[in-house]
Design a protein around this motif. Structure first.
Motif, PDB file in Angstrom:
ATOM      1  N   THR A 145      -1.568   1.745  -0.849  1.00  0.00           N
ATOM      2  CA  THR A 145      -1.633   1.956  -2.239  1.00  0.00           C
ATOM      3  C   THR A 145      -2.164   3.447  -2.314  1.00  0.00           C
TER       4      THR A 145
ATOM      5  N   VAL B   8     -11.952  11.880   1.665  1.00  0.00           N
ATOM      6  CA  VAL B   8     -10.734  11.230   1.850  1.00  0.00           C
ATOM      7  C   VAL B   8      -9.956  11.720   3.105  1.00  0.00           C
TER       8      VAL B   8
ATOM      9  N   TYR C  71      -3.145   6.704  -4.414  1.00  0.00           N
ATOM     10  CA  TYR C  71      -3.780   7.132  -5.597  1.00  0.00           C
ATOM     11  C   TYR C  71      -3.411   8.146  -6.468  1.00  0.00           C
TER      12      TYR C  71
ATOM     13  N   ASP D 131      -4.559   4.465   0.425  1.00  0.00           N
ATOM     14  CA  ASP D 131      -5.624   3.607   0.896  1.00  0.00           C
ATOM     15  C   ASP D 131      -5.115   2.813   2.048  1.00  0.00           C
ATOM     16  N   ASP D 132      -5.968   2.115   2.729  1.00  0.00           N
ATOM     17  CA  ASP D 132      -5.598   1.209   3.799  1.00  0.00           C
ATOM     18  C   ASP D 132      -4.603   0.192   3.622  1.00  0.00           C
ATOM     19  N   ASN D 133      -4.403   0.029   2.172  1.00  0.00           N
ATOM     20  CA  ASN D 133      -3.286  -0.948   2.002  1.00  0.00           C
ATOM     21  C   ASN D 133      -1.890  -0.357   1.767  1.00  0.00           C
TER      22      ASN D 133
END
Length: 110
Positions: A29, A96, A31, A25-27
């Motif tokens: 993290t 995604v 998945y 994700d944008d942070n």
């Protein structure tokens, strides 16, 4: 030949390819899919075209998109568009990778 830059895929027609997929994700993290999640690769001539040229289910255990020679052998030497979609076990749909180039090139034969 397989080359991937900024989600742009370059492949020689008729080659095999094993492409590792990482969902981040944008942070930053990562998945990790859970049992029952599905991950799909779809290829079209144009993002607005109706004809689906190729659809593959990506193995969520090893996060690998496997392309076989038969997946690309009949494709023209040109650019296509692809996307990758995650469908979670609880029914959520997430695109995604959206509308990225997929280039099919020629192999020089002797």
């Amino acid at each position: 030949m397989l080359n991937i830059r900024n989600n742009e895929i370059y492949i020689t027609r008729g080659d095999s390819a094993y492409i590792q997929i990482e969902l981040v994700d944008d942070n930053g993290t990562v998945y990790t899919p859970v049992s029952g999640d599905k991950l799909y690769f779809r290829l079209k001539k144009s993002i607005f075209g109706n004809a689906l040229l190729l659809m593959k289910t990506i193995n969520t255990q090893n996060m690998t998109l496997e392309l076989t020679p038969s997946d690309t052998i009949s494709l023209e030497f040109t650019s296509y568009r692809y996307e990758i979609e995650l469908v979670t076990v609880d029914g959520n749909h997430f695109t995604v990778v959206n509308d990225k180039p997929f280039f099919v090139g020629v192999e020089l034969e002797s």
